[in-house]
Design a protein around this motif. Sequence first.
Motif, PDB file in Angstrom:
ATOM      1  N   THR A  39       0.592  58.981   0.831  1.00  0.00           N
ATOM      2  CA  THR A  39       0.996  59.393  -0.516  1.00  0.00           C
ATOM      3  C   THR A  39       2.184  58.526  -0.900  1.00  0.00           C
ATOM      4  N   LEU A  40       2.497  58.503  -2.178  1.00  0.00           N
ATOM      5  CA  LEU A  40       3.623  57.684  -2.609  1.00  0.00           C
ATOM      6  C   LEU A  40       4.925  58.199  -2.008  1.00  0.00           C
ATOM      7  N   SER A  41       5.038  59.524  -1.884  1.00  0.00           N
ATOM      8  CA  SER A  41       6.249  60.095  -1.278  1.00  0.00           C
ATOM      9  C   SER A  41       6.381  59.661   0.179  1.00  0.00           C
ATOM     10  N   LYS A  42       5.282  59.677   0.905  1.00  0.00           N
ATOM     11  CA  LYS A  42       5.292  59.274   2.314  1.00  0.00           C
ATOM     12  C   LYS A  42       5.675  57.802   2.450  1.00  0.00           C
ATOM     13  N   ILE A  43       5.112  56.956   1.585  1.00  0.00           N
ATOM     14  CA  ILE A  43       5.422  55.526   1.628  1.00  0.00           C
ATOM     15  C   ILE A  43       6.898  55.300   1.298  1.00  0.00           C
ATOM     16  N   ALA A  44       7.390  56.028   0.281  1.00  0.00           N
ATOM     17  CA  ALA A  44       8.796  55.882  -0.107  1.00  0.00           C
ATOM     18  C   ALA A  44       9.716  56.282   1.043  1.00  0.00           C
ATOM     19  N   ARG A  45       9.431  57.409   1.680  1.00  0.00           N
ATOM     20  CA  ARG A  45      10.264  57.849   2.814  1.00  0.00           C
ATOM     21  C   ARG A  45      10.234  56.838   3.942  1.00  0.00           C
ATOM     22  N   GLY A  46       9.023  56.332   4.248  1.00  0.00           N
ATOM     23  CA  GLY A  46       8.884  55.390   5.352  1.00  0.00           C
ATOM     24  C   GLY A  46       9.623  54.092   5.126  1.00  0.00           C
ATOM     25  N   ASN A  47       9.824  53.734   3.854  1.00  0.00           N
ATOM     26  CA  ASN A  47      10.518  52.487   3.531  1.00  0.00           C
ATOM     27  C   ASN A  47      11.911  52.720   2.967  1.00  0.00           C
ATOM     28  N   ARG A  48      12.387  53.984   3.042  1.00  0.00           N
ATOM     29  CA  ARG A  48      13.739  54.354   2.622  1.00  0.00           C
ATOM     30  C   ARG A  48      14.020  53.949   1.185  1.00  0.00           C
ATOM     31  N   GLN A  49      13.073  54.317   0.343  1.00  0.00           N
ATOM     32  CA  GLN A  49      13.201  54.063  -1.084  1.00  0.00           C
ATOM     33  C   GLN A  49      12.885  55.356  -1.824  1.00  0.00           C
ATOM     34  N   SER A  50      13.154  55.365  -3.114  1.00  0.00           N
ATOM     35  CA  SER A  50      12.778  56.507  -3.933  1.00  0.00           C
ATOM     36  C   SER A  50      11.396  56.270  -4.520  1.00  0.00           C
ATOM     37  N   VAL A  51      10.703  57.375  -4.809  1.00  0.00           N
ATOM     38  CA  VAL A  51       9.398  57.272  -5.453  1.00  0.00           C
ATOM     39  C   VAL A  51       9.533  56.561  -6.800  1.00  0.00           C
ATOM     40  N   GLN A  52      10.617  56.860  -7.527  1.00  0.00           N
ATOM     41  CA  GLN A  52      10.822  56.266  -8.842  1.00  0.00           C
ATOM     42  C   GLN A  52      10.926  54.743  -8.763  1.00  0.00           C
ATOM     43  N   ASN A  53      11.619  54.239  -7.739  1.00  0.00           N
ATOM     44  CA  ASN A  53      11.730  52.785  -7.585  1.00  0.00           C
ATOM     45  C   ASN A  53      10.369  52.144  -7.357  1.00  0.00           C
ATOM     46  N   ARG A  73       4.763  46.926  -3.660  1.00  0.00           N
ATOM     47  CA  ARG A  73       6.095  46.393  -3.380  1.00  0.00           C
ATOM     48  C   ARG A  73       6.992  47.551  -2.979  1.00  0.00           C
ATOM     49  N   VAL A  74       7.711  47.394  -1.854  1.00  0.00           N
ATOM     50  CA  VAL A  74       8.585  48.470  -1.374  1.00  0.00           C
ATOM     51  C   VAL A  74      10.032  48.011  -1.220  1.00  0.00           C
ATOM     52  N   THR A  75      10.348  46.804  -1.699  1.00  0.00           N
ATOM     53  CA  THR A  75      11.726  46.346  -1.789  1.00  0.00           C
ATOM     54  C   THR A  75      11.952  45.842  -3.211  1.00  0.00           C
ATOM     55  N   PRO A  76      13.194  45.765  -3.666  1.00  0.00           N
ATOM     56  CA  PRO A  76      13.454  45.352  -5.047  1.00  0.00           C
ATOM     57  C   PRO A  76      12.919  43.957  -5.334  1.00  0.00           C
ATOM     58  N   PRO A  77      12.349  43.735  -6.514  1.00  0.00           N
ATOM     59  CA  PRO A  77      11.867  42.396  -6.882  1.00  0.00           C
ATOM     60  C   PRO A  77      12.974  41.364  -6.793  1.00  0.00           C
ATOM     61  N   GLY A  78      12.695  40.247  -6.141  1.00  0.00           N
ATOM     62  CA  GLY A  78      13.666  39.168  -6.029  1.00  0.00           C
ATOM     63  C   GLY A  78      14.876  39.514  -5.193  1.00  0.00           C
ATOM     64  N   GLY A  79      14.792  40.627  -4.434  1.00  0.00           N
ATOM     65  CA  GLY A  79      15.919  41.019  -3.587  1.00  0.00           C
ATOM     66  C   GLY A  79      17.027  41.714  -4.342  1.00  0.00           C
ATOM     67  N   ALA A  81      19.252  44.672  -6.002  1.00  0.00           N
ATOM     68  CA  ALA A  81      19.536  46.006  -5.506  1.00  0.00           C
ATOM     69  C   ALA A  81      18.793  47.028  -6.337  1.00  0.00           C
ATOM     70  N   SER A  82      18.242  48.066  -5.678  1.00  0.00           N
ATOM     71  CA  SER A  82      17.571  49.140  -6.396  1.00  0.00           C
ATOM     72  C   SER A  82      18.599  50.109  -6.927  1.00  0.00           C
ATOM     73  N   LYS A  83      18.160  50.982  -7.859  1.00  0.00           N
ATOM     74  CA  LYS A  83      19.089  51.922  -8.462  1.00  0.00           C
ATOM     75  C   LYS A  83      19.646  52.890  -7.433  1.00  0.00           C
ATOM     76  N   SER A  84      18.787  53.305  -6.493  1.00  0.00           N
ATOM     77  CA  SER A  84      19.246  54.261  -5.499  1.00  0.00           C
ATOM     78  C   SER A  84      19.807  53.570  -4.271  1.00  0.00           C
ATOM     79  N   GLY A  85      19.549  52.255  -4.139  1.00  0.00           N
ATOM     80  CA  GLY A  85      20.038  51.492  -3.000  1.00  0.00           C
ATOM     81  C   GLY A  85      19.112  51.614  -1.811  1.00  0.00           C
ATOM     82  N   ALA A  86      18.767  50.484  -1.187  1.00  0.00           N
ATOM     83  CA  ALA A  86      17.990  50.527   0.041  1.00  0.00           C
ATOM     84  C   ALA A  86      18.910  50.953   1.168  1.00  0.00           C
ATOM     85  N   ILE A  87      18.432  51.823   2.059  1.00  0.00           N
ATOM     86  CA  ILE A  87      19.276  52.402   3.101  1.00  0.00           C
ATOM     87  C   ILE A  87      18.976  51.752   4.438  1.00  0.00           C
TER      88      ILE A  87
END
Length: 235
Positions: A39-53, A73-79, A81-87
Amino acid sequence: MLETTRIKRLGCAALLALLAACGSAPVGPGYYRVERGDTLSKIARGNRQSVQNIVRWNKLTNPDSIEVGQVLRVTPPGGAASKSGAIRSGGSSASASAAPRPAPADSAPASAPAPISLVWPADGTVFRRFDGGNSKGIDISAAAGTPIVAAAPGTVVYAGNGLRGYGNLLILKHNADYLTAYAHNRALFVKEGESVQRGQKIAEMGDTDTDRVMLHFELRYQGRSIDPSKELPPR
Protein backbone atom coordinates in the motif's frame (compact mmCIF):
# COMPACT_ATOMS: atom_id res chain seq x y z
CA MET A 1 6.57 -37.83 -20.01
CA LEU A 2 5.15 -36.49 -16.73
CA GLU A 3 8.40 -34.68 -15.99
CA THR A 4 8.42 -33.11 -19.47
CA THR A 5 4.84 -31.89 -18.98
CA ARG A 6 5.74 -30.48 -15.56
CA ILE A 7 8.71 -28.55 -16.98
CA LYS A 8 6.56 -27.19 -19.80
CA ARG A 9 3.93 -25.98 -17.34
CA LEU A 10 6.55 -24.32 -15.19
CA GLY A 11 7.96 -22.56 -18.25
CA CYS A 12 4.52 -21.25 -19.22
CA ALA A 13 3.90 -20.11 -15.65
CA ALA A 14 7.15 -18.17 -15.74
CA LEU A 15 6.14 -16.45 -18.98
CA LEU A 16 2.76 -15.51 -17.53
CA ALA A 17 4.41 -14.15 -14.41
CA LEU A 18 6.71 -12.12 -16.67
CA LEU A 19 3.73 -10.40 -18.28
CA ALA A 20 1.82 -9.99 -15.03
CA ALA A 21 4.77 -8.40 -13.27
CA CYS A 22 5.18 -5.81 -16.04
CA GLY A 23 8.94 -6.21 -15.98
CA SER A 24 11.06 -7.11 -12.96
CA ALA A 25 14.37 -5.40 -13.69
CA PRO A 26 15.93 -3.61 -10.70
CA VAL A 27 15.12 0.08 -10.30
CA GLY A 28 17.64 2.82 -9.55
CA PRO A 29 18.35 4.48 -6.20
CA GLY A 30 15.47 6.62 -5.03
CA TYR A 31 12.81 4.46 -6.69
CA TYR A 32 10.69 1.52 -5.59
CA ARG A 33 8.82 -1.12 -7.61
CA VAL A 34 5.40 -1.98 -6.16
CA GLU A 35 5.03 -5.57 -5.00
CA ARG A 36 1.95 -7.65 -4.26
CA GLY A 37 0.37 -6.59 -0.95
CA ASP A 38 1.94 -3.12 -0.94
CA THR A 39 0.00 0.00 0.00
CA LEU A 40 1.16 3.57 -0.35
CA SER A 41 1.30 3.89 3.44
CA LYS A 42 3.48 0.79 3.70
CA ILE A 43 5.83 2.05 0.98
CA ALA A 44 6.04 5.48 2.63
CA ARG A 45 6.89 3.96 6.02
CA GLY A 46 9.47 1.64 4.50
CA ASN A 47 11.22 4.57 2.83
CA ARG A 48 10.74 7.02 5.74
CA GLN A 49 8.65 9.42 3.75
CA SER A 50 5.14 10.78 4.02
CA VAL A 51 2.31 9.52 1.84
CA GLN A 52 1.74 13.12 0.71
CA ASN A 53 5.31 13.43 -0.59
CA ILE A 54 5.11 10.21 -2.59
CA VAL A 55 1.73 11.24 -4.02
CA ARG A 56 3.18 14.62 -5.06
CA TRP A 57 6.47 13.32 -6.48
CA ASN A 58 4.65 10.70 -8.60
CA LYS A 59 1.65 12.92 -9.52
CA LEU A 60 -0.74 10.20 -8.34
CA THR A 61 -4.38 11.07 -8.89
CA ASN A 62 -5.64 8.19 -6.74
CA PRO A 63 -3.37 7.22 -3.82
CA ASP A 64 -5.47 4.09 -3.24
CA SER A 65 -4.80 2.77 -6.74
CA ILE A 66 -1.25 1.51 -7.28
CA GLU A 67 -0.37 -1.51 -9.39
CA VAL A 68 2.04 -4.41 -8.96
CA GLY A 69 5.15 -3.58 -10.99
CA GLN A 70 4.55 0.17 -10.92
CA VAL A 71 7.71 2.20 -10.23
CA LEU A 72 7.42 5.02 -7.69
CA ARG A 73 9.83 7.79 -6.77
CA VAL A 74 10.53 7.60 -3.02
CA THR A 75 13.14 10.35 -2.67
CA PRO A 76 12.76 14.05 -3.55
CA PRO A 77 13.17 14.88 -7.27
CA GLY A 78 16.71 16.02 -8.00
CA GLY A 79 17.71 15.39 -4.38
CA ALA A 80 15.72 18.41 -3.12
CA ALA A 81 14.61 18.28 0.49
CA SER A 82 11.05 17.07 1.04
CA LYS A 83 8.56 19.07 3.05
CA SER A 84 8.61 16.59 5.90
CA GLY A 85 12.31 15.79 5.50
CA ALA A 86 13.83 12.39 4.77
CA ILE A 87 14.75 10.67 8.05
CA ARG A 88 18.04 8.89 8.64
CA SER A 89 18.22 5.80 10.82
CA GLY A 90 19.47 7.98 13.67
CA GLY A 91 16.30 10.08 13.51
CA SER A 92 17.80 13.35 12.20
CA SER A 93 16.72 15.09 9.02
CA ALA A 94 18.86 14.27 5.99
CA SER A 95 20.26 17.20 4.05
CA ALA A 96 19.53 17.67 0.39
CA SER A 97 23.15 16.93 -0.50
CA ALA A 98 23.01 13.63 1.40
CA ALA A 99 19.98 12.39 -0.52
CA PRO A 100 20.87 9.82 -3.20
CA ARG A 101 20.52 11.05 -6.75
CA PRO A 102 17.64 9.08 -8.25
CA ALA A 103 17.94 7.20 -11.52
CA PRO A 104 15.12 7.43 -14.07
CA ALA A 105 12.22 5.14 -13.28
CA ASP A 106 12.19 1.83 -15.16
CA SER A 107 15.28 2.99 -17.04
CA ALA A 108 16.32 1.45 -20.33
CA PRO A 109 18.53 -1.66 -20.48
CA ALA A 110 22.28 -1.06 -20.26
CA SER A 111 22.61 -1.85 -23.95
CA ALA A 112 20.15 -0.63 -26.56
CA PRO A 113 17.80 -3.32 -27.90
CA ALA A 114 19.01 -4.98 -31.07
CA PRO A 115 16.67 -4.25 -33.98
CA ILE A 116 13.86 -6.66 -34.79
CA SER A 117 11.86 -6.57 -38.01
CA LEU A 118 8.12 -6.62 -37.31
CA VAL A 119 4.97 -6.44 -39.41
CA TRP A 120 1.68 -5.12 -38.07
CA PRO A 121 -0.13 -7.94 -36.28
CA ALA A 122 -3.57 -6.76 -37.42
CA ASP A 123 -5.33 -4.20 -39.58
CA GLY A 124 -7.33 -1.66 -37.63
CA THR A 125 -7.12 1.55 -35.65
CA VAL A 126 -4.61 2.07 -32.86
CA PHE A 127 -6.69 3.62 -30.09
CA ARG A 128 -4.24 3.25 -27.22
CA ARG A 129 -0.48 3.60 -27.40
CA PHE A 130 2.40 2.43 -25.25
CA ASP A 131 3.25 4.62 -22.27
CA GLY A 132 5.36 2.21 -20.19
CA GLY A 133 3.02 2.63 -17.22
CA ASN A 134 -0.64 1.81 -17.56
CA SER A 135 -0.20 0.63 -21.14
CA LYS A 136 2.52 -1.95 -21.76
CA GLY A 137 1.74 -2.27 -25.46
CA ILE A 138 -0.62 -0.96 -28.12
CA ASP A 139 -4.34 -1.63 -28.56
CA ILE A 140 -5.80 -2.08 -32.05
CA SER A 141 -9.54 -2.09 -32.74
CA ALA A 142 -11.28 -3.71 -35.72
CA ALA A 143 -14.19 -6.03 -36.44
CA ALA A 144 -14.54 -9.31 -34.60
CA GLY A 145 -12.78 -12.06 -36.53
CA THR A 146 -10.13 -9.77 -38.06
CA PRO A 147 -7.03 -11.92 -38.72
CA ILE A 148 -4.16 -11.65 -36.24
CA VAL A 149 -0.76 -12.52 -37.73
CA ALA A 150 2.66 -13.22 -36.27
CA ALA A 151 4.64 -9.97 -36.21
CA ALA A 152 7.90 -11.91 -36.69
CA PRO A 153 8.93 -15.53 -37.14
CA GLY A 154 9.20 -17.53 -33.94
CA THR A 155 7.87 -20.29 -31.73
CA VAL A 156 4.61 -20.37 -29.80
CA VAL A 157 5.57 -20.63 -26.14
CA TYR A 158 2.09 -20.02 -24.70
CA ALA A 159 -1.44 -20.47 -26.00
CA GLY A 160 -4.27 -20.23 -23.50
CA ASN A 161 -6.29 -18.07 -21.14
CA GLY A 162 -4.48 -18.53 -17.84
CA LEU A 163 -3.56 -14.88 -17.27
CA ARG A 164 -6.38 -12.71 -15.98
CA GLY A 165 -6.94 -9.58 -18.01
CA TYR A 166 -5.47 -10.98 -21.24
CA GLY A 167 -8.23 -13.35 -22.37
CA ASN A 168 -7.20 -15.86 -25.02
CA LEU A 169 -3.49 -15.13 -25.22
CA LEU A 170 -0.61 -16.11 -27.49
CA ILE A 171 3.06 -15.52 -26.68
CA LEU A 172 5.70 -15.96 -29.38
CA LYS A 173 9.42 -16.24 -28.69
CA HIS A 174 11.47 -14.82 -31.55
CA ASN A 175 15.01 -15.19 -30.24
CA ALA A 176 16.90 -15.04 -26.95
CA ASP A 177 15.83 -11.42 -26.39
CA TYR A 178 12.39 -10.84 -27.89
CA LEU A 179 8.84 -11.99 -27.15
CA THR A 180 5.55 -10.74 -28.55
CA ALA A 181 2.14 -11.18 -26.91
CA TYR A 182 -1.31 -11.12 -28.55
CA ALA A 183 -4.28 -10.80 -26.19
CA HIS A 184 -8.13 -10.93 -26.21
CA ASN A 185 -8.36 -13.22 -29.25
CA ARG A 186 -11.65 -14.84 -30.27
CA ALA A 187 -9.92 -17.94 -31.59
CA LEU A 188 -6.36 -19.32 -31.60
CA PHE A 189 -4.98 -21.20 -34.61
CA VAL A 190 -1.57 -22.29 -33.36
CA LYS A 191 -0.44 -24.45 -30.47
CA GLU A 192 2.44 -24.35 -28.00
CA GLY A 193 5.67 -25.55 -29.56
CA GLU A 194 4.59 -24.70 -33.10
CA SER A 195 6.88 -22.64 -35.32
CA VAL A 196 5.28 -19.73 -37.17
CA GLN A 197 6.35 -17.43 -39.98
CA ARG A 198 6.11 -13.65 -40.17
CA GLY A 199 2.64 -12.73 -41.43
CA GLN A 200 1.13 -16.17 -40.69
CA LYS A 201 -2.42 -16.08 -39.32
CA ILE A 202 -2.28 -17.17 -35.68
CA ALA A 203 -5.59 -15.94 -34.25
CA GLU A 204 -8.75 -13.90 -34.81
CA MET A 205 -9.56 -10.66 -33.03
CA GLY A 206 -12.08 -10.87 -30.24
CA ASP A 207 -13.14 -9.45 -26.90
CA THR A 208 -12.21 -12.16 -24.39
CA ASP A 209 -11.62 -10.65 -20.94
CA THR A 210 -12.21 -7.10 -22.18
CA ASP A 211 -15.19 -4.86 -22.95
CA ARG A 212 -14.56 -4.29 -26.67
CA VAL A 213 -13.22 -6.09 -29.73
CA MET A 214 -9.50 -5.42 -29.85
CA LEU A 215 -5.96 -6.77 -30.02
CA HIS A 216 -3.62 -5.88 -27.18
CA PHE A 217 -0.10 -6.32 -28.60
CA GLU A 218 3.07 -6.27 -26.52
CA LEU A 219 6.76 -6.43 -27.41
CA ARG A 220 9.21 -7.55 -24.71
CA TYR A 221 12.98 -7.18 -24.80
CA GLN A 222 14.83 -9.25 -22.18
CA GLY A 223 11.61 -9.38 -20.18
CA ARG A 224 10.94 -5.63 -20.29
CA SER A 225 8.07 -4.09 -22.22
CA ILE A 226 9.18 -1.68 -24.93
CA ASP A 227 7.19 0.41 -27.40
CA PRO A 228 6.28 -1.84 -30.36
CA SER A 229 5.41 1.19 -32.49
CA LYS A 230 9.12 2.00 -32.80
CA GLU A 231 9.76 -1.39 -34.42
CA LEU A 232 6.68 -1.47 -36.66
CA PRO A 233 6.71 -0.04 -40.21
CA PRO A 234 4.88 3.28 -40.73
CA ARG A 235 1.36 3.08 -42.03
